[in-house]
Design an enzyme around this catalytic site. Structure first.
Site, PDB file in Angstrom:
ATOM      1  N   PHE A 163      -2.365  -8.234  -5.792  1.00  0.00           N
ATOM      2  CA  PHE A 163      -1.101  -9.006  -6.135  1.00  0.00           C
ATOM      3  C   PHE A 163      -1.464  -9.608  -7.358  1.00  0.00           C
ATOM      4  CE2 PHE A 163       2.535 -11.465  -6.532  1.00  0.00           C
ATOM      5  CZ  PHE A 163       2.171 -12.658  -6.608  1.00  0.00           C
ATOM      6  N   TRP A 164      -2.318 -10.474  -7.567  1.00  0.00           N
ATOM      7  CA  TRP A 164      -2.637 -11.008  -8.782  1.00  0.00           C
ATOM      8  C   TRP A 164      -2.907 -10.332 -10.095  1.00  0.00           C
ATOM      9  CZ3 TRP A 164      -0.601 -15.318  -9.640  1.00  0.00           C
ATOM     10  CH2 TRP A 164      -0.377 -16.436  -8.744  1.00  0.00           C
ATOM     11  N   ALA A 200       2.513 -13.723   1.472  1.00  0.00           N
ATOM     12  CA  ALA A 200       2.118 -14.784   0.514  1.00  0.00           C
ATOM     13  C   ALA A 200       2.938 -14.313  -1.015  1.00  0.00           C
ATOM     14  CB  ALA A 200       0.831 -15.246   0.462  1.00  0.00           C
ATOM     15  N   LEU A 222      -0.655 -33.014  -5.774  1.00  0.00           N
ATOM     16  CA  LEU A 222      -0.800 -33.634  -4.449  1.00  0.00           C
ATOM     17  C   LEU A 222      -1.243 -32.508  -3.605  1.00  0.00           C
ATOM     18  CD1 LEU A 222       2.783 -35.323  -4.855  1.00  0.00           C
ATOM     19  CD2 LEU A 222       0.092 -36.337  -5.267  1.00  0.00           C
ATOM     20  N   LEU A 278       2.200 -23.969  -0.333  1.00  0.00           N
ATOM     21  CA  LEU A 278       2.467 -22.424  -0.018  1.00  0.00           C
ATOM     22  C   LEU A 278       1.778 -22.506   1.521  1.00  0.00           C
ATOM     23  CD1 LEU A 278       2.701 -19.414  -0.004  1.00  0.00           C
ATOM     24  CD2 LEU A 278       0.519 -19.538  -1.365  1.00  0.00           C
ATOM     25  N   CYS A 279       2.681 -22.060   2.631  1.00  0.00           N
ATOM     26  CA  CYS A 279       1.910 -21.846   4.018  1.00  0.00           C
ATOM     27  C   CYS A 279       2.630 -20.918   4.511  1.00  0.00           C
ATOM     28  CB  CYS A 279       2.309 -23.508   4.511  1.00  0.00           C
ATOM     29  SG  CYS A 279       1.622 -23.643   6.107  1.00  0.00           S
ATOM     30  N   VAL A 280       1.563 -20.002   5.371  1.00  0.00           N
ATOM     31  CA  VAL A 280       2.192 -19.075   6.061  1.00  0.00           C
ATOM     32  C   VAL A 280       1.657 -19.284   7.536  1.00  0.00           C
ATOM     33  CG1 VAL A 280       1.902 -16.631   6.857  1.00  0.00           C
ATOM     34  CG2 VAL A 280       2.586 -17.236   4.365  1.00  0.00           C
TER      35      VAL A 280
HETATM   36  C1  LIG Z   1       7.093 -19.214 -13.722  1.00  0.00           C
HETATM   37  C2  LIG Z   1       7.070 -19.839 -12.224  1.00  0.00           C
HETATM   38  C3  LIG Z   1       5.853 -19.218 -11.415  1.00  0.00           C
HETATM   39  C4  LIG Z   1       5.877 -19.854 -10.081  1.00  0.00           C
HETATM   40  C5  LIG Z   1       4.714 -19.124  -9.143  1.00  0.00           C
HETATM   41  C6  LIG Z   1       3.201 -19.459  -9.840  1.00  0.00           C
HETATM   42  C7  LIG Z   1       2.163 -19.107  -8.816  1.00  0.00           C
HETATM   43  C8  LIG Z   1       2.224 -19.770  -7.585  1.00  0.00           C
HETATM   44  C9  LIG Z   1       1.023 -19.299  -6.610  1.00  0.00           C
HETATM   45  C10 LIG Z   1       0.856 -19.885  -5.286  1.00  0.00           C
HETATM   46  C11 LIG Z   1       0.316 -21.416  -5.398  1.00  0.00           C
HETATM   47  C12 LIG Z   1       0.163 -22.443  -4.168  1.00  0.00           C
HETATM   48  C13 LIG Z   1      -0.450 -23.385  -4.426  1.00  0.00           C
HETATM   49  C14 LIG Z   1      -0.612 -24.292  -2.957  1.00  0.00           C
HETATM   50  O1  LIG Z   1       0.107 -24.389  -2.287  1.00  0.00           O
HETATM   51  C15 LIG Z   1      -1.814 -25.331  -2.904  1.00  0.00           C
HETATM   52  S1  LIG Z   1      -3.113 -24.121  -2.215  1.00  0.00           S
HETATM   53  C16 LIG Z   1      -3.079 -24.320  -0.468  1.00  0.00           C
HETATM   54  C17 LIG Z   1      -2.477 -22.868  -0.164  1.00  0.00           C
HETATM   55  N1  LIG Z   1      -2.097 -22.922   1.403  1.00  0.00           N
HETATM   56  C18 LIG Z   1      -3.091 -22.863   2.331  1.00  0.00           C
HETATM   57  O2  LIG Z   1      -4.082 -22.631   2.020  1.00  0.00           O
HETATM   58  C19 LIG Z   1      -2.593 -23.069   3.740  1.00  0.00           C
HETATM   59  C20 LIG Z   1      -3.470 -22.329   4.910  1.00  0.00           C
HETATM   60  N2  LIG Z   1      -3.389 -20.962   4.451  1.00  0.00           N
HETATM   61  C21 LIG Z   1      -2.068 -19.868   4.348  1.00  0.00           C
HETATM   62  O3  LIG Z   1      -1.105 -20.692   4.698  1.00  0.00           O
HETATM   63  C22 LIG Z   1      -2.184 -18.763   3.986  1.00  0.00           C
HETATM   64  O4  LIG Z   1      -3.620 -18.282   4.031  1.00  0.00           O
HETATM   65  C23 LIG Z   1      -1.713 -18.530   2.613  1.00  0.00           C
HETATM   66  C24 LIG Z   1      -0.240 -18.727   2.694  1.00  0.00           C
HETATM   67  C25 LIG Z   1      -2.570 -19.251   1.468  1.00  0.00           C
HETATM   68  C26 LIG Z   1      -2.118 -16.968   2.220  1.00  0.00           C
HETATM   69  O5  LIG Z   1      -1.428 -16.177   3.200  1.00  0.00           O
HETATM   70  P1  LIG Z   1      -2.349 -15.130   3.830  1.00  0.00           P
HETATM   71  O6  LIG Z   1      -1.412 -14.632   5.071  1.00  0.00           O
HETATM   72  O7  LIG Z   1      -3.661 -15.690   4.245  1.00  0.00           O
HETATM   73  O8  LIG Z   1      -2.561 -13.814   2.732  1.00  0.00           O
HETATM   74  P2  LIG Z   1      -1.327 -12.759   2.621  1.00  0.00           P
HETATM   75  O9  LIG Z   1      -0.068 -13.144   2.816  1.00  0.00           O
HETATM   76  O10 LIG Z   1      -1.905 -11.612   3.284  1.00  0.00           O
HETATM   77  O11 LIG Z   1      -1.603 -12.560   0.819  1.00  0.00           O
HETATM   78  C27 LIG Z   1      -2.885 -12.184   0.378  1.00  0.00           C
HETATM   79  C28 LIG Z   1      -2.715 -12.490  -1.195  1.00  0.00           C
HETATM   80  O12 LIG Z   1      -2.423 -14.013  -1.356  1.00  0.00           O
HETATM   81  C29 LIG Z   1      -3.329 -14.400  -2.285  1.00  0.00           C
HETATM   82  N3  LIG Z   1      -3.615 -15.817  -1.851  1.00  0.00           N
HETATM   83  C30 LIG Z   1      -4.216 -16.214  -0.767  1.00  0.00           C
HETATM   84  N4  LIG Z   1      -4.296 -17.759  -0.975  1.00  0.00           N
HETATM   85  C31 LIG Z   1      -3.455 -18.114  -2.040  1.00  0.00           C
HETATM   86  C32 LIG Z   1      -3.246 -19.380  -2.555  1.00  0.00           C
HETATM   87  N5  LIG Z   1      -3.769 -20.573  -2.069  1.00  0.00           N
HETATM   88  N6  LIG Z   1      -2.611 -19.620  -3.794  1.00  0.00           N
HETATM   89  C33 LIG Z   1      -2.046 -18.149  -4.300  1.00  0.00           C
HETATM   90  N7  LIG Z   1      -2.418 -16.974  -3.824  1.00  0.00           N
HETATM   91  C34 LIG Z   1      -3.170 -17.120  -2.561  1.00  0.00           C
HETATM   92  C35 LIG Z   1      -4.593 -13.595  -1.910  1.00  0.00           C
HETATM   93  O13 LIG Z   1      -5.652 -14.003  -3.183  1.00  0.00           O
HETATM   94  C36 LIG Z   1      -3.801 -12.279  -1.904  1.00  0.00           C
HETATM   95  O14 LIG Z   1      -3.620 -11.775  -3.192  1.00  0.00           O
HETATM   96  P3  LIG Z   1      -4.566 -10.471  -3.938  1.00  0.00           P
HETATM   97  O15 LIG Z   1      -4.622  -9.709  -2.862  1.00  0.00           O
HETATM   98  O16 LIG Z   1      -4.175 -10.623  -5.162  1.00  0.00           O
HETATM   99  O17 LIG Z   1      -6.123 -11.518  -4.030  1.00  0.00           O
HETATM  100  C1  LIG Z   2      -4.350 -30.478  -4.117  1.00  0.00           C
HETATM  101  N1  LIG Z   2      -3.186 -29.934  -3.125  1.00  0.00           N
HETATM  102  C2  LIG Z   2      -2.751 -28.397  -3.711  1.00  0.00           C
HETATM  103  C3  LIG Z   2      -3.939 -29.789  -1.793  1.00  0.00           C
HETATM  104  C4  LIG Z   2      -4.818 -28.716  -1.636  1.00  0.00           C
HETATM  105  N2  LIG Z   2      -4.864 -27.473  -1.286  1.00  0.00           N
HETATM  106  N3  LIG Z   2      -5.980 -26.909  -1.249  1.00  0.00           N
HETATM  107  C5  LIG Z   2      -7.082 -27.866  -1.332  1.00  0.00           C
HETATM  108  C6  LIG Z   2      -8.258 -27.939  -1.382  1.00  0.00           C
HETATM  109  C7  LIG Z   2      -9.429 -29.334  -1.538  1.00  0.00           C
HETATM  110  C8  LIG Z   2      -8.416 -30.310  -2.040  1.00  0.00           C
HETATM  111  C9  LIG Z   2      -9.043 -31.647  -1.896  1.00  0.00           C
HETATM  112  C10 LIG Z   2      -8.727 -32.380  -3.001  1.00  0.00           C
HETATM  113  C11 LIG Z   2      -9.460 -33.349  -3.257  1.00  0.00           C
HETATM  114  C12 LIG Z   2     -10.369 -33.953  -2.397  1.00  0.00           C
HETATM  115  F1  LIG Z   2     -10.912 -35.376  -2.435  1.00  0.00           F
HETATM  116  C13 LIG Z   2     -10.584 -33.304  -1.179  1.00  0.00           C
HETATM  117  C14 LIG Z   2      -9.874 -32.080  -1.064  1.00  0.00           C
HETATM  118  O1  LIG Z   2     -10.209 -31.506   0.194  1.00  0.00           O
HETATM  119  C15 LIG Z   2     -11.156 -31.709   1.128  1.00  0.00           C
HETATM  120  C16 LIG Z   2     -11.443 -30.602   1.973  1.00  0.00           C
HETATM  121  N4  LIG Z   2      -9.897 -30.727   2.932  1.00  0.00           N
HETATM  122  C17 LIG Z   2      -9.098 -29.684   2.891  1.00  0.00           C
HETATM  123  C18 LIG Z   2      -8.212 -30.209   3.898  1.00  0.00           C
HETATM  124  N5  LIG Z   2      -8.860 -31.416   4.645  1.00  0.00           N
HETATM  125  C19 LIG Z   2      -9.873 -31.707   3.887  1.00  0.00           C
HETATM  126  C20 LIG Z   2      -6.973 -30.361  -1.902  1.00  0.00           C
HETATM  127  C21 LIG Z   2      -6.396 -29.036  -1.613  1.00  0.00           C
END
Ligand SMILES: CCCCCCCCCCCCCC(=O)CSCCNC(=O)CCNC(=O)[C@H](O)C(C)(C)COP(=O)(O)OP(=O)(O)OC[C@H]1O[C@@H](n2cnc3c(N)ncnc32)[C@H](O)[C@@H]1OP(=O)(O)O
Ligand SMILES: CN(C)Cc1n[nH]c2ccc(-c3ccc(F)cc3OCCn3ccnc3)cc12
Length: 392
Positions: free
Chosen positions: A8-9, A154, A392, A142-144
């Site tokens: 995707f990316w 995602a 945040l 972003l959460c699934v």
């Molecule tokens: C001009 C406006 C533009 C606006 C948009 C800008 C961009 C905004 C981008 C978003 C910013 C969010 C910021 C944010 O919210 C803060 S980061 C926190 C993200 N959320 C979590 O970690 C929650 C727990 N995990 C999940 O819910 C799922 O694992 C998620 C939903 C994360 C992925 O669901 P999944 O069921 O595990 O995976 P698939 O659906 O099968 O998809 C796999 C594809 O997703 C790529 N992936 C995985 N984690 C990612 C992440 N954190 N950012 C971006 N991409 C992420 C991965 O590299 C792969 O792509 P690739 O094959 O290319 O490698």
């Molecule tokens: C930023 N905002 C987008 C949420 C977010 N997404 N992904 C993350 C990964 C690390 C941190 C983070 C940022 C600052 C910090 F002092 C500790 C952190 O995480 C500790 C590990 N952890 C994860 C969950 N519970 C504990 C935030 C985030």
């Protein structure tokens, strides 16, 4: 050559790993804007069982659904011991800044049951990169649902929020993540300062140091009962103009930083119970506001511990030091957080935070936080100390 495949990316206007080191590529937008009339008018297709929904965060019921999805399915630490537990009032604060769009609070429901199973959000923010200020979307939450992972949902969520941002004639975004994606503009470390070492050790967040007893550890992290800086007080509405001036001046030294106006400062920094706390130093002599310190409240659920279910964490937010040494200012913040019963105070190594982390007894965290820009290339990755942006 070789390297991970980002199916995707690799299709997105972001810095690509293959381009790293190619200094011929100019700093700035990767793709040019298109006329809003040419932006795809209808939502992207979801798998047939699911439907898009716009989440009205003002609605108690919908906010509760979003809270529940995140509390059970959002970010965990690498050892799956903790999961972020953003409160409902925090979500309302984080998602309704000046100029926000309800249409950027995007959910996915199961058609039959109407169960909320995925979420992604954007908020508008003026962010400066170098000397260019651009209105960007800050993408977050972003959460699934755990049961729907690895189904490529995602990328659809990301394309849909991108489409809705484009409809508002905005073409850049900023986001952070604990995972490495194409391509970080900066990679930061996070640090933790124990406030309640006994609880942190009980729940496995920290370990008793070698040759350390529990009482010695409690003593090591002990803080004074009250703050030490003369004129240190909570921020109030009347302080917004002065804090805006102080913060804009201070943030101008960093390469990437928010461009706050008074409405932004009132929203993001005026104390909100259980969400964000801010303090300032008003000189007792001149009544000038010389320093500022703030932290936000983001608990984590403790997964699988009999005695404790919530870790009460404070996260360093925006801090300005012009007269009071940053070390003393941050120590006063630790003192206030301890008074308010926080278990731990967290900070990234961004801005000038490096200068106080070790001295104030912060310990390094076990992961990194990567910063990203969408559709904007930077010539060189930034050092954490060049970052003035907290998401945040
Ligand atoms: C001009 C406006 C533009 C606006 C948009 C800008 C961009 C905004 C981008 C978003 C910013 C969010 C910021 C944010 O919210 C803060 S980061 C926190 C993200 N959320 C979590 O970690 C929650 C727990 N995990 C999940 O819910 C799922 O694992 C998620 C939903 C994360 C992925 O669901 P999944 O069921 O595990 O995976 P698939 O659906 O099968 O998809 C796999 C594809 O997703 C790529 N992936 C995985 N984690 C990612 C992440 N954190 N950012 C971006 N991409 C992420 C991965 O590299 C792969 O792509 P690739 O094959 O290319 O490698
Ligand atoms: C930023 N905002 C987008 C949420 C977010 N997404 N992904 C993350 C990964 C690390 C941190 C983070 C940022 C600052 C910090 F002092 C500790 C952190 O995480 C500790 C590990 N952890 C994860 C969950 N519970 C504990 C935030 C985030």
């Amino acid at each position: 050559v070789g390297g991970k495949k980002h199916k995707f990316w690799e299709t997105q206007p972001v810095g690509q790993f293959k381009d790293l080191g190619d200094t011929s590529l100019p700093e700035g937008p990767i793709e040019l804007p298109t006329p809003v009339s040419e932006v795809k008018q209808e939502p992207y297709n979801l798998p047939s069982l699911y439907e898009w929904t716009t989440c009205d965060i003002d609605s108690e019921e919908t906010c509760a659904e979003v809270y529940s999805l995140l509390t059970n399915n959002y970010v965990e630490d690498d050892e799956n011991m903790f999961r972020f537990n953003y409160s409902k009032e925090f979500l309302r604060w984080a998602l309704r800044p000046p100029g926000y769009f309800k249409s950027w609070h995007i959910g996915v429901r199961v058609k039959v049951s109407k169960k909320l199973v995925a979420f992604i959000t954007g908020i508008p923010a003026k962010i400066r990169v170098g000397d260019v200020v651009v209105t960007k979307a800050e993408i977050n939450f972003l959460c699934v649902h755990k049961k729907l992972r690895s189904k490529r949902l995602a990328p659809v969520m990301i394309k849909e929020v991108t489409r809705r941002v484009h409809l508002e004639n905005i073409w850049q975004a900023a986001y952070t993540a604990g995972v490495v994606l194409p391509t970080p503009i900066a990679t930061c470390q996070y640090w933790h300062r124990s406030l309640n070492p006994k609880k942190l050790i009980d729940v496995g967040f920290s370990r008793l140091g070698a040759r350390m007893t529990m009482s010695r550890t409690i003593k090591l992290y002990k803080l004074p009962e009250s703050t030490v800086t003369p004129g240190f007080r909570k921020m109030e509405l009347r302080d917004v103009p002065a804090v805006t001036r102080l913060l804009r001046e201070y943030l101008s030294q960093f390469i990437v930083a928010p461009y706050f106006n008074e409405d932004d400062v009132e929203h993001w920094l005026l104390p909100t119970e259980n969400v964000v706390d801010s303090y300032l130093v008003e000189s007792p002599e001149t009544h000038e506001i010389t320093d500022f310190v703030s932290f936000y409240t983001l608990p984590s659920s403790i997964l699988g511990n009999q005695n404790h279910s919530i870790l009460k964490a404070a996260y360093s937010y925006y801090n300005v030091s012009t007269k009071t040494p940053l070390l003393q200012l941050m120590n006063d913040a630790l003192i206030v957080a301890k008074q308010r019963d926080y278990d731990v105070f967290n900070a990234l190594d961004i801005m000038h935070n490096e200068s106080f982390l070790k001295e104030l007894k912060f310990g390094p965290g076990d992961g990194q936080l990567h910063y990203y820009l969408y559709n904007y290339r930077v010539k060189h990755a930034l050092k954490p100390s060049e970052l003035g942006l907290v998401l945040l």
